[in-house]
Every structure is written in C-alpha cells, then in structure tokens.
Design an enzyme around this catalytic site. Structure first.
Site, PDB file in Angstrom:
ATOM      1  N   SER A 191       6.524   7.208  -5.064  1.00  0.00           N
ATOM      2  CA  SER A 191       5.956   6.003  -4.439  1.00  0.00           C
ATOM      3  C   SER A 191       6.715   5.638  -3.165  1.00  0.00           C
ATOM      4  CB  SER A 191       6.030   4.813  -5.394  1.00  0.00           C
ATOM      5  OG  SER A 191       5.204   5.016  -6.515  1.00  0.00           O
ATOM      6  N   VAL A 247      -2.169  -7.555  -9.413  1.00  0.00           N
ATOM      7  CA  VAL A 247      -2.630  -8.519  -8.401  1.00  0.00           C
ATOM      8  C   VAL A 247      -4.068  -8.996  -8.649  1.00  0.00           C
ATOM      9  CG1 VAL A 247      -1.022  -7.735  -6.614  1.00  0.00           C
ATOM     10  CG2 VAL A 247      -3.331  -6.725  -6.732  1.00  0.00           C
ATOM     11  N   TYR A 301     -11.558   8.376   4.106  1.00  0.00           N
ATOM     12  CA  TYR A 301     -10.752   7.175   3.870  1.00  0.00           C
ATOM     13  C   TYR A 301     -11.682   5.958   3.690  1.00  0.00           C
ATOM     14  CZ  TYR A 301      -6.444   4.423   3.854  1.00  0.00           C
ATOM     15  OH  TYR A 301      -5.392   3.609   3.488  1.00  0.00           O
ATOM     16  N   LYS A 349      -7.748  -1.682   5.181  1.00  0.00           N
ATOM     17  CA  LYS A 349      -6.512  -1.676   5.980  1.00  0.00           C
ATOM     18  C   LYS A 349      -6.711  -2.405   7.307  1.00  0.00           C
ATOM     19  CE  LYS A 349      -3.730   0.680   3.224  1.00  0.00           C
ATOM     20  NZ  LYS A 349      -2.736  -0.044   2.406  1.00  0.00           N
ATOM     21  N   ILE A 357       1.714  10.966   3.171  1.00  0.00           N
ATOM     22  CA  ILE A 357       2.830  11.395   2.312  1.00  0.00           C
ATOM     23  C   ILE A 357       2.235  11.712   0.949  1.00  0.00           C
ATOM     24  CG2 ILE A 357       4.960  10.651   1.166  1.00  0.00           C
ATOM     25  CD1 ILE A 357       5.462   8.686   3.406  1.00  0.00           C
ATOM     26  N   ARG A 358       2.722  12.756   0.294  1.00  0.00           N
ATOM     27  CA  ARG A 358       2.228  13.061  -1.061  1.00  0.00           C
ATOM     28  C   ARG A 358       2.776  12.064  -2.073  1.00  0.00           C
ATOM     29  NH1 ARG A 358       1.969  19.195  -3.063  1.00  0.00           N
ATOM     30  NH2 ARG A 358       0.861  18.155  -4.742  1.00  0.00           N
ATOM     31  N   THR A 359       1.887  11.240  -2.590  1.00  0.00           N
ATOM     32  CA  THR A 359       2.245  10.265  -3.629  1.00  0.00           C
ATOM     33  C   THR A 359       1.163  10.322  -4.700  1.00  0.00           C
ATOM     34  OG1 THR A 359       0.975   8.494  -2.588  1.00  0.00           O
ATOM     35  CG2 THR A 359       3.288   8.690  -1.925  1.00  0.00           C
ATOM     36  N   LEU A 360       1.331   9.503  -5.745  1.00  0.00           N
ATOM     37  CA  LEU A 360       0.313   9.428  -6.790  1.00  0.00           C
ATOM     38  C   LEU A 360      -1.051   9.113  -6.172  1.00  0.00           C
ATOM     39  CD1 LEU A 360      -0.100   9.405  -9.896  1.00  0.00           C
ATOM     40  CD2 LEU A 360       0.314   6.940  -9.827  1.00  0.00           C
ATOM     41  N   ALA A 361      -1.088   8.099  -5.303  1.00  0.00           N
ATOM     42  CA  ALA A 361      -2.364   7.673  -4.712  1.00  0.00           C
ATOM     43  C   ALA A 361      -2.947   8.755  -3.808  1.00  0.00           C
ATOM     44  CB  ALA A 361      -2.188   6.362  -3.942  1.00  0.00           C
TER      45      ALA A 361
HETATM   46  P1  NAD Z   1       1.462   4.934  -5.156  1.00  0.00           P
HETATM   47  O1  NAD Z   1       0.356   5.353  -6.044  1.00  0.00           O
HETATM   48  O2  NAD Z   1       2.814   5.389  -5.496  1.00  0.00           O
HETATM   49  O3  NAD Z   1       1.496   3.350  -5.002  1.00  0.00           O
HETATM   50  C1  NAD Z   1       0.357   2.543  -5.121  1.00  0.00           C
HETATM   51  C2  NAD Z   1       0.761   1.392  -6.005  1.00  0.00           C
HETATM   52  O4  NAD Z   1      -0.297   0.442  -6.107  1.00  0.00           O
HETATM   53  C3  NAD Z   1       1.093   1.830  -7.438  1.00  0.00           C
HETATM   54  O5  NAD Z   1       2.402   1.458  -7.762  1.00  0.00           O
HETATM   55  C4  NAD Z   1       0.088   1.063  -8.277  1.00  0.00           C
HETATM   56  O6  NAD Z   1       0.623   0.637  -9.504  1.00  0.00           O
HETATM   57  C5  NAD Z   1      -0.173  -0.131  -7.366  1.00  0.00           C
HETATM   58  N1  NAD Z   1      -1.387  -0.873  -7.728  1.00  0.00           N
HETATM   59  C6  NAD Z   1      -2.675  -0.425  -7.765  1.00  0.00           C
HETATM   60  N2  NAD Z   1      -3.484  -1.412  -8.200  1.00  0.00           N
HETATM   61  C7  NAD Z   1      -2.688  -2.499  -8.437  1.00  0.00           C
HETATM   62  C8  NAD Z   1      -2.931  -3.813  -8.938  1.00  0.00           C
HETATM   63  N3  NAD Z   1      -4.160  -4.223  -9.283  1.00  0.00           N
HETATM   64  N4  NAD Z   1      -1.879  -4.669  -9.056  1.00  0.00           N
HETATM   65  C9  NAD Z   1      -0.625  -4.269  -8.738  1.00  0.00           C
HETATM   66  N5  NAD Z   1      -0.329  -3.039  -8.270  1.00  0.00           N
HETATM   67  C10 NAD Z   1      -1.359  -2.164  -8.138  1.00  0.00           C
HETATM   68  O7  NAD Z   1       1.029   5.406  -3.688  1.00  0.00           O
HETATM   69  P2  NAD Z   1       1.657   5.129  -2.237  1.00  0.00           P
HETATM   70  O8  NAD Z   1       1.093   6.181  -1.401  1.00  0.00           O
HETATM   71  O9  NAD Z   1       3.125   4.951  -2.331  1.00  0.00           O
HETATM   72  O10 NAD Z   1       0.962   3.739  -1.813  1.00  0.00           O
HETATM   73  C11 NAD Z   1       1.693   2.583  -1.430  1.00  0.00           C
HETATM   74  C12 NAD Z   1       1.105   1.954  -0.182  1.00  0.00           C
HETATM   75  O11 NAD Z   1       1.307   2.822   0.929  1.00  0.00           O
HETATM   76  C13 NAD Z   1      -0.386   1.676  -0.230  1.00  0.00           C
HETATM   77  O12 NAD Z   1      -0.654   0.438   0.410  1.00  0.00           O
HETATM   78  C14 NAD Z   1      -0.965   2.796   0.593  1.00  0.00           C
HETATM   79  O13 NAD Z   1      -2.204   2.440   1.153  1.00  0.00           O
HETATM   80  C15 NAD Z   1       0.105   2.923   1.652  1.00  0.00           C
HETATM   81  N6  NAD Z   1       0.108   4.164   2.429  1.00  0.00           N
HETATM   82  C16 NAD Z   1       0.193   5.375   1.808  1.00  0.00           C
HETATM   83  C17 NAD Z   1       0.216   6.540   2.577  1.00  0.00           C
HETATM   84  C18 NAD Z   1       0.298   7.905   1.919  1.00  0.00           C
HETATM   85  O14 NAD Z   1      -0.051   8.888   2.557  1.00  0.00           O
HETATM   86  N7  NAD Z   1       0.755   8.017   0.693  1.00  0.00           N
HETATM   87  C19 NAD Z   1       0.162   6.458   3.974  1.00  0.00           C
HETATM   88  C20 NAD Z   1       0.088   5.205   4.580  1.00  0.00           C
HETATM   89  C21 NAD Z   1       0.064   4.061   3.790  1.00  0.00           C
HETATM   90  O1  0WE Z   2      -3.861   4.383   1.370  1.00  0.00           O
HETATM   91  C1  0WE Z   2      -3.793   5.511   0.905  1.00  0.00           C
HETATM   92  C2  0WE Z   2      -4.181   5.765  -0.543  1.00  0.00           C
HETATM   93  C3  0WE Z   2      -5.295   4.858  -0.953  1.00  0.00           C
HETATM   94  C4  0WE Z   2      -5.906   5.085  -2.296  1.00  0.00           C
HETATM   95  C5  0WE Z   2      -5.918   6.292  -2.978  1.00  0.00           C
HETATM   96  C6  0WE Z   2      -6.566   6.386  -4.202  1.00  0.00           C
HETATM   97  C7  0WE Z   2      -6.685   7.675  -4.965  1.00  0.00           C
HETATM   98  C8  0WE Z   2      -6.913   7.463  -6.442  1.00  0.00           C
HETATM   99  C9  0WE Z   2      -6.541   4.008  -2.856  1.00  0.00           C
HETATM  100  N1  0WE Z   2      -7.185   4.077  -4.046  1.00  0.00           N
HETATM  101  C10 0WE Z   2      -7.204   5.242  -4.716  1.00  0.00           C
HETATM  102  N2  0WE Z   2      -7.884   5.284  -5.899  1.00  0.00           N
HETATM  103  C11 0WE Z   2      -7.842   6.345  -6.743  1.00  0.00           C
HETATM  104  O2  0WE Z   2      -8.514   6.369  -7.785  1.00  0.00           O
HETATM  105  N3  0WE Z   2      -3.397   6.542   1.723  1.00  0.00           N
HETATM  106  C12 0WE Z   2      -3.104   6.269   3.110  1.00  0.00           C
HETATM  107  C13 0WE Z   2      -3.323   7.954   1.283  1.00  0.00           C
HETATM  108  C14 0WE Z   2      -4.621   8.582   1.643  1.00  0.00           C
HETATM  109  O3  0WE Z   2      -5.724   8.332   0.913  1.00  0.00           O
HETATM  110  C15 0WE Z   2      -6.772   8.997   1.525  1.00  0.00           C
HETATM  111  C16 0WE Z   2      -6.302   9.655   2.665  1.00  0.00           C
HETATM  112  C17 0WE Z   2      -4.914   9.378   2.750  1.00  0.00           C
HETATM  113  C18 0WE Z   2      -3.989   9.827   3.818  1.00  0.00           C
HETATM  114  C19 0WE Z   2      -8.107   9.059   1.158  1.00  0.00           C
HETATM  115  C20 0WE Z   2      -8.995   9.809   1.916  1.00  0.00           C
HETATM  116  C21 0WE Z   2      -8.538  10.460   3.059  1.00  0.00           C
HETATM  117  C22 0WE Z   2      -7.193  10.394   3.436  1.00  0.00           C
END
Ligand code: NAD
Ligand code: 0WE
Length: 258
Positions: free
Chosen positions: A19, A68, A158, A165, A194-198
């Site tokens: 994360s 939230v 996206y 956003k 970045i490679r994360t769960l999401a």
């Molecule tokens: P992540 O999956 O580690 O984090 C997402 C978090 O959102 C999780 O901890 C999840 O528990 C939380 N969440 C989802 N629904 C929720 C709810 N109802 N209440 C409380 N928490 C909730 O993934 P990440 O990539 O670390 O995402 C964190 C932030 O970074 C997000 O805002 C994402 O949009 C942003 N972001 C991610 C990337 C990327 O490439 N990974 C790039 C730019 C911005």
């Molecule tokens: O903000 C994000 C992640 C947003 C996200 C991802 C998921 C996947 C699993 C929000 N909700 C969910 N719901 C799920 O069930 N990023 C910036 C990472 C991200 O997500 C993308 C990207 C990138 C980069 C989605 C489509 C295209 C590019």
C-alpha cells in the site's frame, strides 16, 4: 530538517505491505510522528489482524476501524483522537474504490450506482474526513491525499476513477481555501503507477508500468517510499508555503507529450 516529532498523524488506507499508505506511514514514523492507523474492517476481522501485524513496528498509539461509508466509524475515529490525543496535526487520505466493472469498457456505460460508489468512497471521503479533522487541528495542520494522472488525461480504463480524482483535486482546492486561515494546508500527491493491491486488480497495469519505464524522464516508475518522502515533506514545516497543490511524484511522466 524534516522533523515531525510532537506531531499526531492519522494515516488511512493501509491494506498490506504494498500500500502507498504503508510507504507514507513508514516515512512519517521515521521523521518522528506519533501515528494513528485506520483500516477497512471486514466480517472475519482478517484485515484488522493483518494490518495490526504489519504496523506493529511503527508503534501506532491508535489503531481503529474506519470504513468511510460508515458515518458512525468516522465519528468514533475522531472522537477517539480528541479524547486520546487532544489535537491532530496530520491527516493522510490514501484510499479509493470503484466497482471493478466500472474500470474497463465504455465509460458511457457507467451506472448511477457505480458513479455514486466511486465518488462517495474516493472523493467525498476526503471532504468528510477533512471536515471532521478541522476542529481537532487547533495548532494548524496538513492534509495529504493521493491522486492519479487519470484526473486530467483520459487514461484507458481508468474511467469513473478519473472523474472521482478530478473531483478530489478540486476538493483539495476548496478545502485549502477554506482552511488556510486556520493554518491547515491541503495538498494532493499525484503518484505514477505502482503495483499495489488496488492497481494489480486492474488488467494491463504491467503494460502501463513498462510504458512509463520507457517514456518517463527518469526511465523508471516510483516507489511507495518515494511517495512517502513527499508526503512527509508536505506534512512538515519544510512545506509551510504550499497549499491547494497537486504535486507529481511520477518520475516526470506528466510533462511528456509523446
Ligand atoms: P491499496 O489497495 O493498497 O489501498 C487502497 C486502500 O483503500 C485500501 O487500504 C483499502 O482498504 C482502502 N479502502 C477502500 N474502500 C474503503 C472504504 N470504504 N473505507 C476505508 N478504506 C477503504 O492501493 P493503493 O494503490 O496504495 O491506493 C492508495 C491511494 O493511492 C488511492 O487513492 C489510489 O487512487 C492512489 N493512487 C494509486 C496509484 C497506483 O498506481 N497504485 C497511483 C496514483 C494514486
Ligand atoms: O487509483 C488507482 C486504483 C483505483 C482502483 C482500483 C481498483 C481495482 C479493484 C479503485 N477501485 C478498484 N476496485 C477494484 O475492485 N490507481 C491509480 C491504480 C490504477 O488503477 C487503474 C489504472 C491505474 C494506474 C485502473 C485502470 C487503468 C489504470
């Protein structure tokens, strides 16, 4: 120097060791902040256990469930902060969610329910958490949220998250304008992929990362800890003149045209 000793910081959005919020929490801890961690609770309590084990080395003085979408959990989180800490200095908002169906295919097919889900969890939550934090930030404060380039560019798939956003970044400006007189600063970090769960749950994320590695000026992606360092800067007295901004931590990708 970057010093957060004596500062109370609430960090949301840690799900696992990938994360972005985990990278941020580590850097805030290293800078001396006192941490409060919230997690998204599930029925079996698996998330609570997992996140508790992960964050143990950071010695958080608060560890609280905060979905939230649940007003009661939000109120109780900030009630606890008032009772246990007295004041809050730093709020890190690092969460987002859209239904998986809405992150592929035609954007024009986004349902009303899907639109609402994405904007409630990913956008409105910043407004609500900031509103709850404001009365506790009695000595000023810093609020940091995470955004992505899809807010200002049409990035394939996206989709609704780009709209969420864009709303988040506009919310940063309105919150910064409102809270500036109380010396509360509000900024967003726009992180590169970045490679994360999401992100790993999204099809084609690896191809996107490889594209960034070819095109970005630094010829690489960024890490959670690099985002964490910028967050620590934005939370510290090194950035007291900065508010309402979106800062790109993306190896320079945003500046490129081709
Ligand atoms: P992540 O999956 O580690 O984090 C997402 C978090 O959102 C999780 O901890 C999840 O528990 C939380 N969440 C989802 N629904 C929720 C709810 N109802 N209440 C409380 N928490 C909730 O993934 P990440 O990539 O670390 O995402 C964190 C932030 O970074 C997000 O805002 C994402 O949009 C942003 N972001 C991610 C990337 C990327 O490439 N990974 C790039 C730019 C911005
Ligand atoms: O903000 C994000 C992640 C947003 C996200 C991802 C998921 C996947 C699993 C929000 N909700 C969910 N719901 C799920 O069930 N990023 C910036 C990472 C991200 O997500 C993308 C990207 C990138 C980069 C989605 C489509 C295209 C590019």
């Amino acid at each position: 120097m970057l010093n957060l000793t004596g500062k109370n910081a609430l960090v949301t959005g840690i799900a696992n060791n990938r994360s972005i919020a985990w990278g941020i929490a580590q850097q805030l801890h290293q800078a001396g902040a006192n941490l409060g961690i919230t997690y998204l609770p599930d029925e079996k309590g698996k998330m609570e256990k997992k996140v508790a084990e992960l964050v143990e080395p950071l010695n958080p003085s608060l560890f609280l469930p905060c979905d939230v979408q649940n007003d009661e959990q939000i109120h109780s989180t900030f009630d606890t902060i008032r009772d246990k800490w007295g004041k809050l200095d730093i709020l890190v908002h690092c969460l987002a969610f859209a239904n998986k169906d809405d992150l592929s295919g035609d954007f024009s097919q986004t349902t009303r329910a899907g639109f609402n889900t994405a904007l409630q969890i990913s956008t409105y939550s910043l407004v609500q958490l900031s509103g709850a934090a404001k009365p506790l930030m009695t000595e000023g404060g810093s609020i940091v949220t995470l955004t992505y380039l899809g807010s200002i560019r049409a990035i394939p798939n996206y989709n609704i998250m780009g709209v969420a956003k864009a709303g988040l970044e506009a919310s940063v400006r309105y919150l910064a304008a409102e809270m500036g007189p109380q010396n509360i600063r509000v900024n967003a970090i726009s992180a590169g992929p970045i490679r994360t769960l999401a992100s790993s749950a999204v099809g084609g994320i690896l191809d996107m990362i490889h594209h960034v590695e070819e095109v970005a000026p630094l010829r690489r992606t960024v890490t959670q800890l690099e985002v964490g360092n910028t967050a620590a800067f934005l939370c510290s007295d090194l950035s007291t003149g900065i508010t309402g901004q979106v800062i790109y931590v993306d190896a320079g990708y945003e500046i490129m045209g081709m």
